[in-house]
Motif scaffolding. Structure first.
Motif, PDB file in Angstrom:
ATOM      1  N   ILE A  37       3.018  -2.977   5.608  1.00 53.54           N
ATOM      2  CA  ILE A  37       3.548  -3.556   4.367  1.00 53.54           C
ATOM      3  C   ILE A  37       2.682  -3.137   3.181  1.00 53.54           C
ATOM      4  CG2 ILE A  37       3.979  -5.719   3.154  1.00 53.54           C
ATOM      5  CD1 ILE A  37       4.620  -6.958   5.913  1.00 53.54           C
ATOM      6  N   ASP A  38       1.365  -3.205   3.359  1.00 54.57           N
ATOM      7  CA  ASP A  38       0.459  -2.828   2.275  1.00 54.57           C
ATOM      8  C   ASP A  38       0.633  -1.354   1.909  1.00 54.57           C
ATOM      9  OD1 ASP A  38      -0.531  -5.381   2.261  1.00 54.57           O
ATOM     10  OD2 ASP A  38      -2.349  -4.906   3.397  1.00 54.57           O
ATOM     11  N   LYS A  39       0.792  -0.501   2.905  1.00 55.69           N
ATOM     12  CA  LYS A  39       0.972   0.925   2.637  1.00 55.69           C
ATOM     13  C   LYS A  39       2.275   1.168   1.882  1.00 55.69           C
ATOM     14  CE  LYS A  39       0.617   5.463   4.835  1.00 55.69           C
ATOM     15  NZ  LYS A  39       0.306   6.193   6.098  1.00 55.69           N
ATOM     16  N   SER A  40       3.308   0.416   2.213  1.00 54.14           N
ATOM     17  CA  SER A  40       4.573   0.528   1.495  1.00 54.14           C
ATOM     18  C   SER A  40       4.419   0.110   0.038  1.00 54.14           C
ATOM     19  CB  SER A  40       5.649  -0.331   2.169  1.00 54.14           C
ATOM     20  OG  SER A  40       5.970   0.159   3.441  1.00 54.14           O
ATOM     21  N   TYR A  41       3.764  -1.020  -0.170  1.00 57.47           N
ATOM     22  CA  TYR A  41       3.623  -1.538  -1.534  1.00 57.47           C
ATOM     23  C   TYR A  41       2.658  -0.711  -2.370  1.00 57.47           C
ATOM     24  CZ  TYR A  41       6.614  -5.592  -1.180  1.00 57.47           C
ATOM     25  OH  TYR A  41       7.716  -6.406  -1.084  1.00 57.47           O
ATOM     26  N   ALA A  42       1.824   0.087  -1.717  1.00 59.28           N
ATOM     27  CA  ALA A  42       0.942   0.978  -2.472  1.00 59.28           C
ATOM     28  C   ALA A  42       1.738   2.033  -3.236  1.00 59.28           C
ATOM     29  CB  ALA A  42      -0.049   1.660  -1.533  1.00 59.28           C
ATOM     30  N   ALA A  43       2.986   2.268  -2.811  1.00 64.76           N
ATOM     31  CA  ALA A  43       3.840   3.251  -3.477  1.00 64.76           C
ATOM     32  C   ALA A  43       4.622   2.653  -4.643  1.00 64.76           C
ATOM     33  CB  ALA A  43       4.818   3.860  -2.459  1.00 64.76           C
ATOM     34  N   LYS A  44       4.389   1.385  -4.965  1.00 62.67           N
ATOM     35  CA  LYS A  44       5.172   0.718  -6.005  1.00 62.67           C
ATOM     36  C   LYS A  44       5.095   1.422  -7.363  1.00 62.67           C
ATOM     37  CE  LYS A  44       6.375  -3.890  -7.671  1.00 62.67           C
ATOM     38  NZ  LYS A  44       6.798  -3.434  -8.986  1.00 62.67           N
ATOM     39  N   PRO A  45       3.913   1.862  -7.824  1.00 55.58           N
ATOM     40  CA  PRO A  45       3.885   2.557  -9.125  1.00 55.58           C
ATOM     41  C   PRO A  45       4.793   3.783  -9.163  1.00 55.58           C
ATOM     42  CG  PRO A  45       1.668   1.944  -8.458  1.00 55.58           C
ATOM     43  CD  PRO A  45       2.545   1.668  -7.289  1.00 55.58           C
ATOM     44  N   LYS A  46       4.827   4.531  -8.078  1.00 51.65           N
ATOM     45  CA  LYS A  46       5.687   5.713  -8.013  1.00 51.65           C
ATOM     46  C   LYS A  46       7.160   5.315  -8.063  1.00 51.65           C
ATOM     47  CE  LYS A  46       6.093   7.874  -4.055  1.00 51.65           C
ATOM     48  NZ  LYS A  46       5.793   8.716  -2.872  1.00 51.65           N
ATOM     49  N   PHE A  47       7.524   4.248  -7.359  1.00 50.47           N
ATOM     50  CA  PHE A  47       8.910   3.781  -7.371  1.00 50.47           C
ATOM     51  C   PHE A  47       9.274   3.224  -8.743  1.00 50.47           C
ATOM     52  CE2 PHE A  47       8.834   4.564  -2.977  1.00 50.47           C
ATOM     53  CZ  PHE A  47      10.102   4.375  -2.431  1.00 50.47           C
ATOM     54  N   ASP A  48       8.341   2.462  -9.344  1.00 44.86           N
ATOM     55  CA  ASP A  48       8.602   1.910 -10.672  1.00 44.86           C
ATOM     56  C   ASP A  48       8.854   3.017 -11.699  1.00 44.86           C
ATOM     57  OD1 ASP A  48       8.292  -0.639  -9.707  1.00 44.86           O
ATOM     58  OD2 ASP A  48       6.233  -0.894 -10.428  1.00 44.86           O
ATOM     59  N   LYS A  49       8.089   4.073 -11.595  1.00 45.70           N
ATOM     60  CA  LYS A  49       8.220   5.182 -12.530  1.00 45.70           C
ATOM     61  C   LYS A  49       9.603   5.809 -12.450  1.00 45.70           C
ATOM     62  CE  LYS A  49       5.827   9.413 -13.984  1.00 45.70           C
ATOM     63  NZ  LYS A  49       4.684  10.334 -13.698  1.00 45.70           N
ATOM     64  N   LYS A  50      10.170   5.823 -11.254  1.00 40.56           N
ATOM     65  CA  LYS A  50      11.503   6.409 -11.060  1.00 40.56           C
ATOM     66  C   LYS A  50      12.618   5.386 -11.253  1.00 40.56           C
ATOM     67  CE  LYS A  50       9.939   9.898  -7.714  1.00 40.56           C
ATOM     68  NZ  LYS A  50      10.077  10.372  -6.312  1.00 40.56           N
ATOM     69  N   GLY A  51      12.234   4.156 -11.574  1.00 40.35           N
ATOM     70  CA  GLY A  51      13.240   3.107 -11.756  1.00 40.35           C
ATOM     71  C   GLY A  51      13.837   2.638 -10.445  1.00 40.35           C
ATOM     72  N   LYS A  52      13.086   2.792  -9.362  1.00 41.66           N
ATOM     73  CA  LYS A  52      13.575   2.416  -8.039  1.00 41.66           C
ATOM     74  C   LYS A  52      12.912   1.130  -7.556  1.00 41.66           C
ATOM     75  CE  LYS A  52      14.757   7.006  -6.199  1.00 41.66           C
ATOM     76  NZ  LYS A  52      14.570   7.914  -5.033  1.00 41.66           N
ATOM     77  N   ILE A  53      13.540   0.517  -6.566  1.00 39.84           N
ATOM     78  CA  ILE A  53      13.018  -0.688  -5.937  1.00 39.84           C
ATOM     79  C   ILE A  53      12.453  -0.304  -4.572  1.00 39.84           C
ATOM     80  CG2 ILE A  53      13.605  -2.987  -5.069  1.00 39.84           C
ATOM     81  CD1 ILE A  53      15.958  -3.019  -7.017  1.00 39.84           C
ATOM     82  N   LEU A  54      11.313  -0.885  -4.219  1.00 39.17           N
ATOM     83  CA  LEU A  54      10.709  -0.611  -2.915  1.00 39.17           C
ATOM     84  C   LEU A  54      11.639  -1.040  -1.779  1.00 39.17           C
ATOM     85  CD1 LEU A  54       7.022  -1.763  -3.468  1.00 39.17           C
ATOM     86  CD2 LEU A  54       7.747   0.557  -2.870  1.00 39.17           C
ATOM     87  N   PRO A  55      11.572  -0.359  -0.628  1.00 35.23           N
ATOM     88  CA  PRO A  55      12.463  -0.685   0.500  1.00 35.23           C
ATOM     89  C   PRO A  55      12.416  -2.146   0.929  1.00 35.23           C
ATOM     90  CG  PRO A  55      11.393   1.418   0.883  1.00 35.23           C
ATOM     91  CD  PRO A  55      10.779   0.860  -0.355  1.00 35.23           C
ATOM     92  N   HIS A  56      11.214  -2.738   1.039  1.00 30.85           N
ATOM     93  CA  HIS A  56      11.141  -4.148   1.421  1.00 30.85           C
ATOM     94  C   HIS A  56      11.842  -5.042   0.403  1.00 30.85           C
ATOM     95  CE1 HIS A  56       7.873  -2.739   4.133  1.00 30.85           C
ATOM     96  NE2 HIS A  56       8.226  -3.771   4.857  1.00 30.85           N
TER      97      HIS A  56
END
Length: 537
Positions: A37-56
């Motif tokens: 879960i932590d590894k997934s949420y570490a990608a949040k800045p990259k997803f935010d930049k693309k206007g995307k929502i994290l999978p979880h």
């Protein structure tokens, strides 16, 4: 009424030691899950930049608020292939059973925050298991997809079984199981067939890339120059190719559309869950933590577990005076009738016959079976052999294999040898199978395996005229024991998909109620099969 009376002294030193040991094992499991879960949420800045929502977060947004969700196979692939510490476990997929617009459904989501959602060999096995659950339990499927497809480091291990997932999609559509896909990003080559084989496809503007060949491959193969948007963009697929039925503005909008589709499936209207009136157990579910001995060799009474799981702790035991090592009886869980089979030791010839008869009785009246594993396997020795343990054990396995009633297994403690088969382990295809964090599943105990190989090796040396080598035999015995111990743990077995997940013992009752309701709903639902499934023109 036959209320089970507990002999557990809650709070004494032994109880506290047992509780602490089990809590430590549970904490180890939760820590490994948290790494992913932590590894997934570490990608949040990259997803935010693309206007995307994290999978979880996509899964959370899809599910009805404050509704139950049973996650499935969350640690599959732990310490296998590329995973080193659990942060890559899960097979690249977040999955479980939950409610979407009031409809009970199987939810899967590409974990695109880790390695682009690429699928490992165990991820494919997980997908096959999820599809089997959906088909057997008649659950509509919603997939939130964004995946780079197969992990090319293991392409040969993924290719054939990956094709089976596509075949299953086609068969599920023909069986009458609706499949909805939201394409949140990349779906290339084989990955494009997953949404392509769905019945409803939602594409997301400026995000979806659903294509068989990307620009580089197209240029190399044909010399044609085209952009990803031209080849597989959301607008092209909704306006030109017709591959997608709905155009979403962003991730959240795609999920909103999926929820609307579920509202109009006419799915929940077909089946009404009865409202059962039932009483909670006489004993706290929290007490389950202190019952299992810290030392797995120390026996305990499985009725102490049963008393804290069933309604009102009311248990009508079957043949109570005939072989106490095999426990059978009738109870209710969440108001639903079940037959319970458990163990207080090895399965004797008498115990096997008793359990087989009990299964026949449950089959006669269509009562689901709940198997609570705690066995060292079938009894061995001269007495057992002369009393027909092979015959009676085989007939028990035959009864388990051929029973048509729903079967749920919970591996509470040990589950060894053919006793695992007799108690409806994974190889006997239970509808669902979950494990406690302290549990062990193996062909035999680790210490016994080491001693067996030592005896065989020593006999072989003597037969060859050699003087037995104590150092070599010690090493063989110890290394074998260590290896089998490592390969019998709950973490190892869940990594290998030998169960559907490791659960907190305190969640056992509510999970069983959820699973029994899921099974009941499937039994009441009539599908409308077609020969070839839904055609998408």
């Amino acid at each position: 009424m036959t209320i089970l009376q507990s002999e557990i002294v809650v709070g004494n030193e032994q109880y506290q030691q047992n509780r602490e040991a089990l809590l430590n094992q549970l904490a180890d499991v939760r820590a490994i899950q948290q790494k992913g879960i932590d590894k997934s949420y570490a990608a949040k800045p990259k997803f935010d930049k693309k206007g995307k929502i994290l999978p979880h977060e996509r899964v959370r947004l899809l599910l009805d608020a404050n509704s139950p969700f049973i996650e499935l196979c969350s640690l599959v692939g732990y310490n296998l292939h590329d995973d080193k510490d659990g942060s890559d476990a899960g097979g690249g997929i977040i999955a479980g059973i939950g409610f979407v617009s009031g409809v009970r459904a199987l939810i899967t989501a590409s974990n695109s925050a880790i390695k682009g959602g690429t699928i490992s060999p165990m991820g494919v096995q997980k997908s096959l298991r999820l599809q089997k659950i959906a088909l057997e339990q008649k659950l509509p499927i919603i997939t939130l997809t964004e995946s780079g497809g197969a992990n090319l480091n293991y392409a040969a291990e993924v290719f054939t079984n990956g094709g089976m997932t596509f075949a299953n999609q086609a068969r599920m559509s023909a069986a009458g199981i609706p499949q909805i896909s939201v394409v949140h990003g990349n779906a290339t080559a084989g990955g494009a067939y997953q949404p392509g084989l769905s019945d409803y496809v939602i594409a997301v503007r400026k995000q979806t890339e659903m294509l068989l060949a990307g620009p580089p491959l197209l240029l190399a193969a044909t010399g044609e120059v085209a952009t990803a948007e031209e080849l597989g963009g959301a607008e092209m697929h909704t306006q030109v190719s017709g591959v997608a039925e709905y155009l979403a503005e962003n991730d959240a909008d795609g999920i909103r559309i999926a929820r609307e589709i579920f509202e109009h499936l006419n799915w929940k209207e077909q089946v009404t869950q009865p409202i059962y009136d039932y009483k909670e157990p006489h004993y706290s579910i929290e007490e389950l933590l202190g019952i299992i001995p810290k030392d797995p060799k120390q026996p305990f009474d499985m009725k102490e577990i049963i008393a804290r799981v069933i309604d009102d702790s009311d248990f009508l035991e079957f043949k109570q005076e005939y072989d106490a090592l095999t426990v059978c009886g009738w109870a209710k869980i969440g108001g639903m009738n079940v037959g319970v089979i458990s163990n207080n030791g090895p399965i004797t010839p008498q115990g096997a016959a008793k359990a087989a008869q009990f299964i026949h009785l449950c089959e006669q009246t269509q009562r689901p079976l709940l198997f609570l594993h705690n066995t060292t396997g079938f009894m061995v020795g001269t007495d057992a052999e002369q009393n027909g343990i092979i015959k009676h054990g085989s007939k028990l396995i035959q009864a388990v294999a051929n029973a048509t009633v729903p079967k749920i297994s919970i591996i509470v403690a040990g589950s060894y040898g053919a006793g695992n088969y007799a108690m409806c382990g994974r190889s006997l295809s239970p509808d669902f199978i979950f494990a406690w964090p302290n549990s062990h599943v193996a062909v035999m105990g680790a210490a016994q395996a080491g001693k067996v190989l030592r005896i065989v090796a020593e006999a072989k040396q003597k037969a060859s005229g050699m003087e037995p080598n104590p150092q070599m035999l010690d090493f063989l015995e110890q290394s074998t024991s260590v290896k089998l111990e490592q390969q019998s743990t709950a973490l190892f077995n869940t990594a290998m998909l030998h169960d559907d997940g490791i659960i907190d013992p305190r969640d056992t009752r509510k999970i069983l109620i959820f699973l029994l309701q899921t099974i009941y709903e499937a039994q009441q639902r009539e599908l409308n099969p077609t020969r070839f499934g839904v055609s998408r023109f």
